[in-house]
Motif scaffolding. Structure first.
Motif, PDB file in Angstrom:
ATOM      1  N   LEU A 293       0.854  -1.182   0.000  1.00  0.00           N
ATOM      2  CA  LEU A 293       0.000   0.000   0.000  1.00  0.00           C
ATOM      3  C   LEU A 293       0.892   1.234   0.000  1.00  0.00           C
ATOM      4  N   VAL A 294       0.595   2.163  -0.888  1.00  0.00           N
ATOM      5  CA  VAL A 294       1.316   3.438  -0.951  1.00  0.00           C
ATOM      6  C   VAL A 294       0.294   4.564  -0.826  1.00  0.00           C
ATOM      7  N   THR A 295       0.571   5.519   0.058  1.00  0.00           N
ATOM      8  CA  THR A 295      -0.342   6.660   0.214  1.00  0.00           C
ATOM      9  C   THR A 295       0.420   7.911   0.605  1.00  0.00           C
ATOM     10  N   ASP A 296      -0.094   9.044   0.131  1.00  0.00           N
ATOM     11  CA  ASP A 296       0.407  10.340   0.580  1.00  0.00           C
ATOM     12  C   ASP A 296      -0.649  11.068   1.397  1.00  0.00           C
ATOM     13  N   GLY A 297      -1.697  10.364   1.784  1.00  0.00           N
ATOM     14  CA  GLY A 297      -2.794  10.955   2.528  1.00  0.00           C
ATOM     15  C   GLY A 297      -3.944  11.392   1.657  1.00  0.00           C
ATOM     16  N   ARG A 298      -3.690  11.592   0.371  1.00  0.00           N
ATOM     17  CA  ARG A 298      -4.739  11.982  -0.577  1.00  0.00           C
ATOM     18  C   ARG A 298      -5.008  10.903  -1.602  1.00  0.00           C
ATOM     19  N   ARG A 299      -4.002  10.149  -1.927  1.00  0.00           N
ATOM     20  CA  ARG A 299      -4.109   9.074  -2.911  1.00  0.00           C
ATOM     21  C   ARG A 299      -3.635   7.777  -2.287  1.00  0.00           C
ATOM     22  N   ILE A 300      -4.211   6.677  -2.724  1.00  0.00           N
ATOM     23  CA  ILE A 300      -3.832   5.350  -2.239  1.00  0.00           C
ATOM     24  C   ILE A 300      -3.718   4.432  -3.449  1.00  0.00           C
ATOM     25  N   VAL A 301      -2.678   3.617  -3.467  1.00  0.00           N
ATOM     26  CA  VAL A 301      -2.578   2.565  -4.463  1.00  0.00           C
ATOM     27  C   VAL A 301      -2.178   1.276  -3.758  1.00  0.00           C
ATOM     28  N   ARG A 302      -2.795   0.179  -4.170  1.00  0.00           N
ATOM     29  CA  ARG A 302      -2.456  -1.143  -3.651  1.00  0.00           C
ATOM     30  C   ARG A 302      -1.856  -1.969  -4.779  1.00  0.00           C
ATOM     31  N   ILE A 303      -0.750  -2.628  -4.478  1.00  0.00           N
ATOM     32  CA  ILE A 303       0.026  -3.353  -5.483  1.00  0.00           C
ATOM     33  C   ILE A 303       0.116  -4.810  -5.058  1.00  0.00           C
ATOM     34  N   ALA A 304      -0.349  -5.714  -5.908  1.00  0.00           N
ATOM     35  CA  ALA A 304      -0.399  -7.138  -5.563  1.00  0.00           C
ATOM     36  C   ALA A 304       0.719  -7.941  -6.204  1.00  0.00           C
ATOM     37  N   ASN A 305       1.655  -7.283  -6.868  1.00  0.00           N
ATOM     38  CA  ASN A 305       2.772  -7.999  -7.482  1.00  0.00           C
ATOM     39  C   ASN A 305       3.785  -8.426  -6.423  1.00  0.00           C
ATOM     40  N   GLY A 306       4.553  -9.468  -6.759  1.00  0.00           N
ATOM     41  CA  GLY A 306       5.585  -9.956  -5.857  1.00  0.00           C
ATOM     42  C   GLY A 306       5.535 -11.470  -5.763  1.00  0.00           C
ATOM     43  N   HIS A 307       6.517 -12.053  -5.064  1.00  0.00           N
ATOM     44  CA  HIS A 307       6.632 -13.504  -4.958  1.00  0.00           C
ATOM     45  C   HIS A 307       7.012 -13.879  -3.541  1.00  0.00           C
ATOM     46  N   LEU A 308       6.545 -15.040  -3.085  1.00  0.00           N
ATOM     47  CA  LEU A 308       6.812 -15.479  -1.718  1.00  0.00           C
ATOM     48  C   LEU A 308       8.302 -15.609  -1.412  1.00  0.00           C
ATOM     49  N   LEU A 309       9.110 -15.939  -2.395  1.00  0.00           N
ATOM     50  CA  LEU A 309      10.544 -16.108  -2.152  1.00  0.00           C
ATOM     51  C   LEU A 309      11.239 -14.786  -1.826  1.00  0.00           C
ATOM     52  N   MET A 310      10.582 -13.682  -2.091  1.00  0.00           N
ATOM     53  CA  MET A 310      11.187 -12.398  -1.739  1.00  0.00           C
ATOM     54  C   MET A 310      11.415 -12.290  -0.235  1.00  0.00           C
ATOM     55  N   ALA A 311      10.583 -12.960   0.551  1.00  0.00           N
ATOM     56  CA  ALA A 311      10.736 -12.944   2.006  1.00  0.00           C
ATOM     57  C   ALA A 311      11.884 -13.817   2.483  1.00  0.00           C
ATOM     58  N   ARG A 312      12.474 -14.616   1.595  1.00  0.00           N
ATOM     59  CA  ARG A 312      13.562 -15.514   1.964  1.00  0.00           C
ATOM     60  C   ARG A 312      14.932 -14.979   1.550  1.00  0.00           C
ATOM     61  N   ILE A 313      14.978 -13.752   1.040  1.00  0.00           N
ATOM     62  CA  ILE A 313      16.226 -13.162   0.578  1.00  0.00           C
ATOM     63  C   ILE A 313      16.631 -12.049   1.527  1.00  0.00           C
ATOM     64  N   THR A 314      17.805 -12.187   2.125  1.00  0.00           N
ATOM     65  CA  THR A 314      18.304 -11.138   3.007  1.00  0.00           C
ATOM     66  C   THR A 314      18.453  -9.832   2.240  1.00  0.00           C
ATOM     67  N   ALA A 315      17.987  -8.753   2.839  1.00  0.00           N
ATOM     68  CA  ALA A 315      18.148  -7.385   2.318  1.00  0.00           C
ATOM     69  C   ALA A 315      17.192  -7.044   1.187  1.00  0.00           C
ATOM     70  N   MET A 316      16.198  -7.874   0.933  1.00  0.00           N
ATOM     71  CA  MET A 316      15.258  -7.556  -0.143  1.00  0.00           C
ATOM     72  C   MET A 316      14.519  -6.247   0.161  1.00  0.00           C
ATOM     73  N   GLY A 317      14.021  -6.099   1.383  1.00  0.00           N
ATOM     74  CA  GLY A 317      13.325  -4.867   1.737  1.00  0.00           C
ATOM     75  C   GLY A 317      14.239  -3.660   1.730  1.00  0.00           C
ATOM     76  N   CYS A 318      15.467  -3.845   2.206  1.00  0.00           N
ATOM     77  CA  CYS A 318      16.434  -2.742   2.213  1.00  0.00           C
ATOM     78  C   CYS A 318      16.721  -2.266   0.792  1.00  0.00           C
ATOM     79  N   ALA A 319      16.853  -3.213  -0.116  1.00  0.00           N
ATOM     80  CA  ALA A 319      17.114  -2.858  -1.506  1.00  0.00           C
ATOM     81  C   ALA A 319      15.906  -2.176  -2.139  1.00  0.00           C
ATOM     82  N   GLU A 320      14.709  -2.577  -1.734  1.00  0.00           N
ATOM     83  CA  GLU A 320      13.505  -1.918  -2.247  1.00  0.00           C
ATOM     84  C   GLU A 320      13.464  -0.455  -1.818  1.00  0.00           C
ATOM     85  N   SER A 321      13.901  -0.185  -0.593  1.00  0.00           N
ATOM     86  CA  SER A 321      13.970   1.204  -0.133  1.00  0.00           C
ATOM     87  C   SER A 321      14.974   2.004  -0.954  1.00  0.00           C
TER      88      SER A 321
END
Length: 263
Positions: A166-194
């Motif tokens: 979910l992405v929001t700036d308080g006025r707009r919201i978008v929900r994104i359903a893309n991705g794969h379960l293996l992303m949770a098994r990779i160290t630093a995946m979230g850090c790299a997304e940032s």
């Protein structure tokens, strides 16, 4: 193309904007200075290289301010919460103060550590352009506020990642359903997304548009990697290849997004 400043935006518009952003990243090669944790540095740098951005990672007190000031965007990641990194964050943010340079806050694991959570709240006062975090981290940071309310109050973009982002700036919201379960098994995946979000902010002046495009790109690369991977080890390699090869056709056909106006 920039996403409109309010109201509903069609999934096709979001996908087209994400495709435009990929092209801008490759054309402009923005430099992102990353203050991040030890285990995340190599993968984060490779993700930025894969999309055409340029990473720098130094936290040396003699040079971090100069690197931050010369970068196009800054990532502040609290994954390794030591005194050296806290000092580097302070020096980098002081260096870009008044420069209108975007920075992303990634308050890693603040739900597990009160001192870390307190530090993240202090960093909110430095006006991050966007905050990327998971549900537990957001609850700790916001005190239980709704994402759109928190984003509006803090004048920032909340990029809340999970099974559905979910992405929001308080006025707009978008929900994104893309991705794969293996992303949770990779160290630093979230850090790299940032870090990718920071790169997007360097080429897109609307933080909401930058964040929604970055998370969509990241999720689609995960979808593609998951189709070829046999497990976490091969997934990381396929993910970098997918980012590197990502094109407009793949983004337009694979995007799974829902947009709405905030209440």
């Amino acid at each position: 193309m920039h996403a409109p400043q309010g109201g509903f935006v069609s999934p096709v518009d979001f996908a087209g904007h994400a495709a435009d952003l990929v092209e801008r990243l490759r054309e402009r090669s923005p430099r992102v200075h990353c203050i991040t944790n030890n285990v995340a540095q190599a993968f984060t740098a490779n993700v930025l290289h894969a999309v055409g951005a340029l990473p720098s990672m130094t936290m040396s007190p003699e040079e971090v301010a100069a690197f931050a000031a010369r970068a196009d965007a800054l990532l502040v990641n609290l994954g390794t919460f030591d005194a050296g990194r806290r000092a580097a964050v302070d020096a980098a943010l002081a260096a870009i103060s008044g420069m209108a340079k975007p920075f992303v806050l990634d308050p890693v694991l603040i739900d597990r550590s009160p001192p870390r959570a307190d530090h993240a709240r202090k960093l909110l006062e430095r006006s991050p352009s966007a905050i990327r975090l998971n549900a537990a981290e957001f609850t700790e940071l916001s005190g239980g506020a709704a994402p759109e309310d928190f984003a509006k109050q803090r004048r920032t973009v909340v990029a809340l990642t999970g099974k559905t982002d979910l992405v929001t700036d308080g006025r707009r919201i978008v929900r994104i359903a893309n991705g794969h379960l293996l992303m949770a098994r990779i160290t630093a995946m979230g850090c790299a997304e940032s870090a990718l979000l920071a790169a997007a902010l360097a080429v897109e002046p609307d933080p909401f548009s930058a964040a929604s495009a970055a998370l969509l790109i990241f999720g689609i690369a995960g979808d593609i990697a998951g189709e070829a991977a046999n497990g976490p080890g091969s997934f990381g390699v396929h993910f970098l290849d997918a980012l590197f090869a990502l094109d407009r056709a793949a983004i337009l056909t694979r995007a799974r997004v829902v947009s709405e106006a905030s209440r």
